[in-house]
Design a protein around this motif. Structure first.
Motif, PDB file in Angstrom:
ATOM      1  N   VAL B  25       0.825  -1.200   0.000  1.00  0.00           N
ATOM      2  CA  VAL B  25       0.000   0.000   0.000  1.00  0.00           C
ATOM      3  C   VAL B  25       0.861   1.253   0.000  1.00  0.00           C
ATOM      4  N   THR B  26       2.104   1.107   0.364  1.00  0.00           N
ATOM      5  CA  THR B  26       2.996   2.278   0.333  1.00  0.00           C
ATOM      6  C   THR B  26       4.440   1.811   0.323  1.00  0.00           C
ATOM      7  N   ARG B  49      -1.243   3.682   6.967  1.00  0.00           N
ATOM      8  CA  ARG B  49      -1.795   2.825   5.913  1.00  0.00           C
ATOM      9  C   ARG B  49      -1.432   1.352   6.097  1.00  0.00           C
ATOM     10  N   CYS B  59      -7.602   2.697  10.225  1.00  0.00           N
ATOM     11  CA  CYS B  59      -6.616   2.408   9.191  1.00  0.00           C
ATOM     12  C   CYS B  59      -6.859   3.273   7.971  1.00  0.00           C
ATOM     13  N   ARG B  60      -5.803   3.833   7.424  1.00  0.00           N
ATOM     14  CA  ARG B  60      -5.949   4.717   6.260  1.00  0.00           C
ATOM     15  C   ARG B  60      -6.258   3.934   4.984  1.00  0.00           C
ATOM     16  N   THR B  61      -6.001   2.624   5.020  1.00  0.00           N
ATOM     17  CA  THR B  61      -6.247   1.840   3.812  1.00  0.00           C
ATOM     18  C   THR B  61      -7.670   1.300   3.782  1.00  0.00           C
ATOM     19  N   CYS B  62      -8.081   0.663   4.904  1.00  0.00           N
ATOM     20  CA  CYS B  62      -9.389   0.021   4.869  1.00  0.00           C
ATOM     21  C   CYS B  62     -10.402   0.718   5.754  1.00  0.00           C
ATOM     22  N   HIS B  72      -1.897  -4.176   6.450  1.00  0.00           N
ATOM     23  CA  HIS B  72      -1.586  -4.171   5.016  1.00  0.00           C
ATOM     24  C   HIS B  72      -0.080  -4.095   4.830  1.00  0.00           C
TER      25      HIS B  72
END
Lengths: 84, 872
Positions: B25-26, B49, B59-62, B72
């Motif tokens: 993711v990053t 993330r 969470c910044r992703t999900c 992640h």
């Protein structure tokens, strides 16, 4: 490994080798029915096994083995012959 | 259980750099984790993330919280490629068996074709590839492009040399890239994998959930070992990138590259041979990926095969002879914490209401209430009165543990099934678990600080199953040999012996006292003796109160000396035991009556013919009776129990002197070469054997002399002869002579040249020089004897240490191999796939636990039963 050895030496006479017998087709099916198993769920024996060769067991046959047993005196076992 | 679906295969594979970037993711570029305000740094190792672990964050992703976000992956772009340590061996093989120029496998076209053919459709195709690689390795010249091959050398841990020059990971990667996909199978690789992926360009960064940081009470954050390692990697990676960009000297770049290789390698495993383990600032060795999985505490053995459980307790154990042997004493403070799920029914409604009202503060209370819709109420905070009123059938109450509950009790090492058994709870004061002494042999427990575990089965099904299969009563008969393994021990035997001796006479008060302590109604039979108007009862009469009224039994007691002509009923040593119609007529009760793991004639008969219930009742009573008897009649042992008269002492010394003389004569005969060798032995061996024989004999002879003075009026002798504790050998070693010490079955002989200690002449073969201890333990050993004794004793210690280690590992392997075997209803033994292992369990279909000492039927007993009449 020479085939010659096994032709000369029949393992069946040895004290430690129990009595082996190839079952007829009907007998074999009876065994499978009695234990409700498919052939590959029986213990296996290779057709190249010295005793199997001596009694002429072919892959697909079922061999009956009469063993001396410590607990029961005499015990029967069956083996399914496989290639090898 | 037979599996619903069969796993046919599992495939492990390599991640390609593209896959890693796709998963990520990053990219992580900053070596820091948090800024000054305690917020995770963007593109740092704790980037929001990558997932969250602290509550309250998302969470910044999900967008999930710590409960729903699985975490992640991120990635690190490495400035220069590095080798993946776990694949160095494979890389080495690939470099050796492929061309340095064109990358083809070093096989001629026809060899290639032939081997591929051979591989076709074979399940064990990789076996053929081993052959292919072996042939290719030997090639000096490429059969495809004709290039001369140079020898590749591998220097542990991760350096490859070709000729004089070094192969950098970049070189290796380009080489591996050149290998053709159609050659991969021949090289033993799956064609869906590219070999260059074994050299890493991108490193996968695991989510924070895999490496959570811990906040200490002081507010200081402590990072996981993996995070530390990743920080190292990023830092060095950055420096390497900067130096390369700045055009730093080759040497510096090489050094940093090597360092990066080291960090990436130790990130995977910190136990690589030849690589110093990476350490924490404190000097502690870091626990990286490999260590997380490996070994006893690793993911597999520590978290998947076995895990920590709820509803359990552990405490020091102590004895309580007043408990029934199927009970376990649980301290109240433990019972206050452990709970059992109790279903509310119309029958127990009021009882449950009361427990809920009492809540968590008072002891027999409850901790939780679960309503039929599955809502949980914590009784620490809920309005208990209101909840109690709301209670109705269908609710479940998690109430405290109380008397009569079924629990599993266990002591490690759990070597056999009796190491974990179902007991009934007895809540009591104190801080230890209490257990009856009869179950100590099963757990192999003593009270020198042993701890044991307790588990509370929660469902009704589990409780019933535990009771039926694991109850202590159902383990009285050993599944190993079909005889009792629970029974009386130590004082139970001594006490019963003291009680049932013919000289024991008790007046009414004492007789009643004993029966009360045994836990039976003190209904006395007719007194055996009336003297001066006072009634007396024999100990045998009291013992008989506990026996079933139809029991008939005759056997020889442990104290029987095996006289050449047995006087049977007339035996003046009371070694001939006769029980008629539940009446102990003759003989004493000792180890052969009811000792665990001994012959235990009486006890064996009780269990097998009167059933577990009756037998358990008997054992509970008889042990208490025996202990009470020992207390009342008095029993003690001390050092002067091993005193023997001066004359005996002198006789023993004479005998030892004689033996030493005999040894000297043997040695002289040997020196004159007059000794007659035993068949198959050298002269020297013959001498050793003859000496050992002579010295073993003298110890026994000395013992015999001492035994004449060690009679049954001596407490230590009572214990030994009745089989309660210790043996006559132990006693004679204390009273008369310790005897020959040995190491590896030989007299002591190692040390200096030809002698064990400098106090002897070289090649002195005499008794004293080779470890014969003529003193007794009571008199004390002389300094040299003490040394010899220590040498012999050491061997015993080493043996036990080695044996436990070896048998432990063997047992682990056996269990892993046999765990899926079971007996089917048709009597066959099969594995989890239904493959037959035995056509009839044990070949006779008999359950050893239900046999009589291993025999399916005991004919003599059967005959006795049918024709009637107990005594022969």
């Amino acid at each position: 490994m020479g085939g010659r050895m096994s032709e000369e030496l029949d393992p069946r006479g040895h004290v430690l080798v129990p009595e082996h017998r190839v079952l007829s087709k009907e007998e074999g099916e009876e065994v499978l029915r009695r234990y409700r198993v498919k052939p590959h769920q029986l213990p296996l024996i290779k057709s190249s096994d010295p005793v199997a060769r001596a009694i002429g067991a072919k892959p697909g046959d079922i061999v009956e083995i009469k063993r001396e047993s410590f607990t029961a005196g005499r015990a029967l076992a069956y083996r399914y012959v496989v290639e090898g | 259980m037979r599996p619903q679906r069969v796993i046919e295969s599992i495939r492990f594979s390599l991640l390609s750099p593209d896959e890693i970037r796709k998963m990520s993711v990053t990219s992580v570029v900053t070596a820091d984790t948090y800024d000054e305000d305690g917020f995770p740094i963007e593109r740092g190792l704790m980037d929001r993330r990558l997932g969250v672990v602290e509550p309250g964050l998302t969470c910044r992703t999900c967008g999930g919280g710590p409960k729903d976000c699985p975490g992640h992956f991120g990635h690190i772009e490495l400035a220069r490629p590095v080798i993946h340590v776990n694949y160095v061996e494979t890389i080495f093989e690939l470099l050796q068996s492929t061309c340095r120029k064109c990358g083809r496998i070093l096989l001629k076209e026809e060899e290639r074709e032939r081997l591929l053919q051979e591989m076709e459709g074979k399940e064990e195709w990789w076996k053929v590839s081993e052959k292919a690689v072996q042939t290719a390795k030997g090639r000096q010249e490429c059969p495809h492009c004709g290039e001369e091959q140079e020898e590749v050398k591998f220097e542990k841990p991760f350096t490859f040399m070709e000729g004089k020059g070094r192969l950098t990971p970049s070189d290796i990667r380009t080489r591996l890239e050149r290998i053709r996909t159609e050659d991969l199978r021949l090289l033993g690789l799956d064609p869906s994998v590219r070999p260059e992926w074994m050299v890493l360009q991108v490193l996968l960064v695991p989510p924070v959930t895999v490496r959570p940081s811990i906040t200490l009470e002081t507010g200081v954050r402590s990072e996981d070992d993996l995070t530390h390692k990743l920080v190292d990697i990023i830092r060095i990676n950055q420096r390497l990138a900067e130096n390369m960009e700045a055009g730093a000297p080759h040497l510096i770049v090489e050094d940093l590259w090597e360092l990066l290789q080291y960090h990436v390698a130790t990130y995977f495993s910190n136990e690589i041979s030849g690589v110093p383990p990476a350490r924490h600032r404190s000097g502690r060795v870091l626990r990286t990926l490999g260590q997380r999985l490996k070994g006893k505490e690793g993911r597999f053995r520590g978290n998947l095969s076995g895990k920590r459980v709820d509803f359990s307790a552990r405490a020091v154990i102590s004895p309580d002879p007043c408990l029934k042997f199927d009970e376990v004493g649980v301290p109240e403070y433990v019972a206050r914490v452990l709970t059992v799920r109790s279903r509310v029914t119309s029958f127990n409604l009021e009882e449950m209401r009361e427990l809920v009202r009492r809540g968590t503060e008072q002891y027999p209370g409850a901790q939780w209430v679960i309503s039929p819709d599955g809502k949980r109420y914590d009784l620490r905070y809920a309005d208990r009165e209101e909840l109690a009123q709301k209670l109705e059938p269908g609710y479940v109450v998690e109430r405290n543990l109380r008397d009569g509950d079924i629990v599993l009790f266990n002591r490690q090492p759990s070597l056999h099934r009796m190491s974990i058994m179902a007991h009934r709870v007895r809540v009591m004061p104190g801080h230890t678990f209490r257990l009856n002494l009869c179950v100590c042999p099963l757990y192999n427990a003593d009270f020198d600080g042993d701890e044991m575990n307790l588990h509370v089965p929660q469902s009704e099904e589990a409780q019933v199953e535990a009771m039926i299969l694991m109850a202590v009563q159902n383990q009285i008969i050993s599944p190993r040999f079909g005889g009792p393994i629970i029974g009386g021990i130590q004082d139970h035997i001594t006490g019963a012996y003291l009680l049932t001796r013919k000289e024991t006479l008790l007046d009414r008060e004492k007789a009643c006292q004993l029966l009360m302590q045994a836990g039976v109604e003190p209904v006395l039979p007719e007194p055996a003796v009336v003297r001066e108007g006072v009634e007396y009862w024999t100990g045998k009469q009291l013992f008989s109160v506990l026996l079933p009224k139809d029991l008939n039994l005759t056997y020889r007691a442990k104290i029987c000396e095996g006289c050449s002509r047995c006087k049977e009923e007339e035996c003046e040593k009371e070694a001939y035991v006769v029980i008629e119609n539940g009446e102990l007529k003759r003989g004493v009760i000792d180890a052969h009556a009811y000792k665990a793991l001994d012959k235990c004639e009486l006890w064996d008969r009780m269990v097998k013919e009167y059933g577990v219930e009756r037998a358990s009742e008997f054992l509970n009573h008889v042990t208490r009776l025996s202990i009470a008897a020992a207390e009342m009649l008095g029993f003690t042992t001390s050092i002067d129990d091993e005193d023997i008269p001066r004359i005996a002492k002198e006789r023993i010394e004479e005998k030892i002197e004689d033996a030493k003389k005999k040894v000297r004569e043997l040695i002289e005969a040997y020196n004159r070469e007059e000794l007659e060798p035993l068949p198959g032995r050298s002269l020297r061996e013959t001498l050793e054997m003859r000496i050992m024989e002579a010295l073993a004999e003298v110890r026994d002879r000395a013992g015999q002399v001492a035994e004449k003075h060690l009679t049954l009026s001596n407490p230590a002798v009572i214990m030994a002869r009745t089989g309660a504790r210790g043996s006559m050998l132990n006693l004679t070693q204390m009273a008369a002579c310790v005897g020959q010490q040995s190491v590896r079955g030989e007299r002591l002989n190692r040390g200096y040249v030809g002698r064990v200690l400098i106090h002897f002449k070289s090649e002195d073969l005499g008794a004293e020089a080779r470890g014969f201890v003529s003193s007794s333990y009571k008199d004390g050993l002389k300094p040299l004897e003490f040394f010899f004794h220590a040498a012999g004793g050491r061997e015993g210690l080493v043996d036990t240490a080695v044996r436990t280690a070896q048998s432990g590992y063997m047992q682990r392997r056996l269990i892993n191999a046999l765990q899926d075997l079971h007996v089917e209803y048709d009597g066959t033994v099969r594995d989890d796939r239904g493959v037959i292992v035995q056509f009839l369990y044990g070949e006779d279909g008999a359950d050893p636990m239900r046999t009589d000492n291993g025999k399916a039927v005991r004919v003599d007993r059967l005959v006795e039963k049918i024709i009637g009449g107990g005594a022969k």
